[in-house]
Write a protein that holds these residues in place. Structure first.
Motif, PDB file in Angstrom:
ATOM      1  N   TYR A 231      -4.439  10.950  -4.463  1.00  0.00           N
ATOM      2  CA  TYR A 231      -4.634  11.539  -3.141  1.00  0.00           C
ATOM      3  C   TYR A 231      -6.059  12.042  -2.993  1.00  0.00           C
ATOM      4  O   TYR A 231      -6.674  12.528  -3.962  1.00  0.00           O
TER       5      TYR A 231
ATOM      6  N   GLN B  64      -5.554  10.712   2.338  1.00  0.00           N
ATOM      7  CA  GLN B  64      -5.444   9.309   1.918  1.00  0.00           C
ATOM      8  C   GLN B  64      -4.743   9.224   0.567  1.00  0.00           C
ATOM      9  O   GLN B  64      -4.979  10.043  -0.325  1.00  0.00           O
TER      10      GLN B  64
ATOM     11  N   THR C 283      -2.869   6.388   4.863  1.00  0.00           N
ATOM     12  CA  THR C 283      -3.292   7.735   5.304  1.00  0.00           C
ATOM     13  C   THR C 283      -2.189   8.388   6.138  1.00  0.00           C
ATOM     14  O   THR C 283      -1.312   7.714   6.674  1.00  0.00           O
ATOM     15  N   THR C 284      -2.299   9.681   6.241  1.00  0.00           N
ATOM     16  CA  THR C 284      -1.412  10.465   7.114  1.00  0.00           C
ATOM     17  C   THR C 284      -2.188  11.638   7.680  1.00  0.00           C
ATOM     18  O   THR C 284      -3.229  12.037   7.135  1.00  0.00           O
TER      19      THR C 284
ATOM     20  N   LEU D  13      -9.757  12.953   3.628  1.00  0.00           N
ATOM     21  CA  LEU D  13     -10.783  12.255   4.402  1.00  0.00           C
ATOM     22  C   LEU D  13     -11.353  13.119   5.505  1.00  0.00           C
ATOM     23  O   LEU D  13     -12.524  12.984   5.865  1.00  0.00           O
TER      24      LEU D  13
ATOM     25  N   LYS E 223      -4.156   6.301  -2.437  1.00  0.00           N
ATOM     26  CA  LYS E 223      -4.638   4.983  -2.887  1.00  0.00           C
ATOM     27  C   LYS E 223      -3.999   4.646  -4.219  1.00  0.00           C
ATOM     28  O   LYS E 223      -3.936   5.488  -5.123  1.00  0.00           O
TER      29      LYS E 223
ATOM     30  N   ALA F  35      -4.570   1.417   0.167  1.00  0.00           N
ATOM     31  CA  ALA F  35      -4.556   2.833   0.565  1.00  0.00           C
ATOM     32  C   ALA F  35      -3.769   3.009   1.865  1.00  0.00           C
ATOM     33  O   ALA F  35      -3.697   2.109   2.695  1.00  0.00           O
TER      34      ALA F  35
ATOM     35  N   GLU G 261       0.839  -1.184   0.000  1.00  0.00           N
ATOM     36  CA  GLU G 261       0.000   0.000   0.000  1.00  0.00           C
ATOM     37  C   GLU G 261       0.888   1.253   0.000  1.00  0.00           C
ATOM     38  O   GLU G 261       2.038   1.193   0.437  1.00  0.00           O
TER      39      GLU G 261
END
Length: 798
Positions: free
Chosen positions: A204, A242, A256-257, A207, A244, A254, A161
């Motif tokens: 990108y 996110q 995330t940060t 979220l 993906k 995917a 991912e």
């Protein structure tokens, strides 16, 4: 030649260990070998070895192998097949695999040439392996064909991912920024092969953080999405981004940060005072630069945008107060600029302004970025010490001023409304010699002792002024007294003069030059006049010549001096100064007659050769005279001490009890007592000396001191003058007792049967001491026996 076998089993159907079959002809430096797989003889091997260095078409038919990563089956994964043209299928050919991973990751069937993977492969760890293959004669172990190299590549699948390696992120953007302002760019990496399929194609999305921020789906750049974001309303935002793969399609992996975004401050809020009116108070005794109070204007901004500058813009105290800005707390500190006086002004009003010194032009429409407030300051009354009319007094006084003369009026007043009475005094540490006195009520500064410029020419005294109702309030002022010179010192020789004249001296010969000194210091300078004293005006031996330069010459008037006739002459010289009045003194010049040589050099000035034995020298004579003088001084000193010392009575130690009896000469006996001290003597001491009468009932122990007081000291007919003069006279006369005489009796009752009646030793006796013996002393002690409770022999109290 070598060929790679095609995969014909079921594993080809699942794509596991698929080997794409590409024929690749390789140029070799050998000739094409004939078809069978017979072993080579030694001669053939040598020929083959020689021919390998020749250019020939290689017998290998070669393919590149591909295998998928992350195989999870239980059986070894089939990779491909190696085959040599010399292999007849009878098992005479042995296949050998060497190189990267041979025997560990990959194995080969030495009979069939089938290659299998026996470990799980990960392209992200290793993308390809380089191996070498060789066909050997199974019986002899000799190579049937030259060793050759091939590659097995690991084919990627989407098993990783996207990851944000630098996350979480921290960013900042100014508040009130326009929409689309860049904040920060985030980047996600995918370990899959970017050249194969969409496994590493990242998209990108945001979220969390809408509608405040947006992110570019391709670059990961975060921008503001809402206008007029106010830091004072909300300062921190947590945005989740996110990433993906597979181009964002369904089934992609995917990651995330988190991006922590804060709004930085801009100067978009004007300062405002929370109070429009401040009430403060300050003591009138507050020193310069002392703090009166503080004002503060609130500003919702921070840092440099919240910096404040305070100033006084209006009011009736602009010249009395000042305001400074505290850079740490951004408050305005009001301080005292000039001395305050409750009696002059009781209150002040100030208008204070607080403003931002750093402005941003695009927010000026939100202003004005300044505000004002009103400060009322009340001055509180304090009990202040007395204040003198001037800060320092300077007085010039002649040194011959009479005692008690007023030289300056020192005046002070209470600055308070109550205006208390003032009492004056002198700080005695500034006048240790007690030369001056100040009247306690009027502040008149007077002389208490004679002044002598030659002793002390300047006096720096401190006069104190104290409030009568509050002694703790004391003011002080410095009084500088310059003592002016008066011609009160006669001139005298500068040193002891001793001259010599030769026996062969001639008339008119200079034998000595004399000079004088005078402790006075006249403004026009010193000038001395010399002459022989009247008794020596017709001196036949010597004469004097005044040089008019403060020196004089002594000259011989005749010749023919003889030591055996007279060896010493004493010449009195009169010295006068130019002061007013003229003062003079007489100094004596001692002239010795000496025997000299022809050139006038002194050889001997002693007449002892004529009158003294040869054996007695001049030094011995001086020693004898010195001893006699010392003995004489000791005898006089002993006699003086005996005359001054009083011999005490010799009594027992127990009876050495004494008490002090004080008797005043001015006791009043009422109207009938006509012999009491007359107060008129203080007003007219001259007349008092003539009419003073002694008491008839006793001999006077103390005579009036008025006769010892110089009349010049009481010419002003002032009580102060008289008292100060008499005090000075008593201080100078160590033998004169004061008016209140203190008589001391060394013992009591010596030779009496009552012995001592003093109570001084009663503390050493028992409290129940019996005084019955008083009854035996007779009727004269009856009253005393009654006081001490003594009883007679019958038991009745007298």
């Amino acid at each position: 030649m070598w060929t790679s076998g095609r995969m014909s089993n079921a594993k080809n159907l699942f794509g596991l260990g698929v080997s794409l079959y590409f024929w690749g002809l390789m140029d070799l430096t050998t000739t094409v070998l004939s078809g069978s797989a017979r072993p080579l003889t030694e001669g053939q091997e040598d020929n083959l070895s020689d021919k390998l260095h020749q250019r020939m078409k290689r017998s290998w038919v070669w393919n590149q192998f591909f295998v998928l990563e992350e195989y999870t089956g239980t059986d070894p994964l089939y990779v491909g097949k190696l085959h040599s043209d010399m292999d007849r299928g009878d098992g005479s050919i042995k296949y050998i695999l060497s190189g990267e991973g041979a025997g560990i990751v990959f194995t080969i069937d030495d009979t069939t040439g089938d290659i299998h993977a026996i470990q799980r492969l990960d392209r992200e760890e290793r993308s390809q392996y380089t191996l070498r293959a060789q066909a050997l004669d199974r019986r002899t172990g000799r190579p049937m064909e030259p060793e050759s190299e091939f590659i097995i590549k690991i084919q990627d699948i989407n098993d990783n991912e996207p990851k944000f390696l630098d996350g979480p992120y921290v960013a900042s953007v100014p508040e009130m920024s326009p929409v689309g302002t860049s904040v920060i760019q985030v980047t996600a990496t995918d370990a899959d092969d970017p050249t194969y399929g969409n496994s590493a194609r990242v998209v990108y999305s945001i979220l969390q953080g809408q509608p405040y921020f947006s992110v570019d789906s391709r670059t990961g750049l975060i921008r503001t999405a809402l206008m007029n974001m106010d830091r004072e309303a909300k300062e921190y935002y947590e945005v989740i981004i996110q990433a993906k793969d597979m181009g964002g399609q369904l089934g992609g992996l995917a990651g995330t940060t988190t991006v922590n975004i804060s709004l930085s401050d801009v100067n978009d809020n004007p300062p405002r005072f929370p109070q429009k009116h401040y009430q403060m108070s300050v003591l009138e005794s507050a020193p310069i630069s002392s703090t009166v109070g503080r004002v503060v204007a609130k500003d919702l901004d921070e840092g440099i945008n919240a910096e404040m500058k305070y100033s006084l813009v209006d009011g009736d105290g602009l010249d009395v107060f000042d305001i400074n800005t505290d850079p740490n707390y951004q408050v305005g500190i009001i301080t005292v600029r000039k001395p305050l006086s409750f009696e002059s002004k009781k209150s002040y009003t100030l208008k204070v302004e607080g403003a931002n010194p750093h402005l941003e032009m695009r927010f000026l429409n939100l202003g004005p970025f300044r505000d004002t407030t009103t400060v009322h300051i009340s001055v509180e009354d304090v009990d202040e010490p007395p204040v003198f009319e001037t800060s320092i007094y300077f007085v010039e006084v002649p040194e011959d001023v009479e005692i008690g003369t007023t030289i300056q009026i020192i005046s002070a007043k209470d600055p308070d409304v109550t205006n208390n009475s003032i009492r004056y005094s002198i700080d005695r540490s500034s006048d240790p010699g007690r030369f001056f006195y100040v009247d306690i009520t009027s502040g008149a500064l007077m002389t208490a002792r004679p002044l002598d410029r030659e002793d002390i020419s300047w006096h720096n005294i401190t006069v104190l002024a104290m409030e009568l109702n509050n002694p703790s309030q004391v003011g002080s002022v410095s009084v500088t007294v310059k003592v002016l010179d008066v011609n009160d010192n006669a001139p005298e020789f500068a040193r002891f003069y001793e001259a010599f004249v030769c026996e062969n001296a001639k008339a008119g010969q200079l034998i000595q030059t004399v000079s004088a000194i005078d402790r006075d210091d006249p403004q026009e300078g010193q000038h001395f006049y010399y002459s022989l004293a009247p008794e020596a005006a017709n001196n036949p031996n010597f004469t004097l010549r005044d040089n008019q330069d403060n020196t004089a010459w002594i000259l011989t008037r005749r010749s023919g001096f003889r030591q055996n006739e007279q060896n010493t002459f004493y010449l009195p010289i009169l010295i006068s100064d130019n002061g007013r009045p003229v003062l003079s003194s007489t100094g004596t010049l001692t002239v010795h007659v000496c025997s000299c040589d022809e050139e006038g050099m002194v050889m001997s000035c002693n007449a002892e050769a004529y009158v003294l034995p040869v054996s007695l020298s001049r030094g011995a004579l001086i020693a004898i005279l010195a001893c006699i003088f010392v003995l004489l001084v000791l005898v006089l000193l002993i006699l003086s001490m005996r005359r001054q010392r009083k011999q005490p009575y010799i009594i027992d130690e127990e009876e050495n009890i004494h008490e002090n009896i004080v008797r005043y000469d001015d006791e009043g006996g009422g109207e009938e007592d006509t012999e009491a001290f007359d107060i008129a003597a203080m007003w007219n001491p001259r007349e008092a000396q003539l009419v003073v009468k002694n008491r008839q009932d006793m001999l006077p122990e103390i005579e009036s001191l008025s006769r010892y007081v110089p009349q010049a000291c009481v010419m002003d007919n002032n009580v102060h003058n008289y008292v100060l003069a008499k005090l000075y006279e008593a201080d100078m006369d160590l033998w004169a007792p004061p008016f209140d005489s203190l008589q001391t009796y060394m013992f009591e009752g010596n030779g009496s049967v009552a012995e001592s009646l003093s109570s001084l030793q009663s503390v050493t006796t028992d409290s129940d001491q019996s005084y019955d013996y008083l009854t035996d002393w007779g009727p004269r002690f009856k009253k005393l026996a009654e006081m001490y409770g003594a009883t007679d022999s019958s038991g009745a109290l007298w």
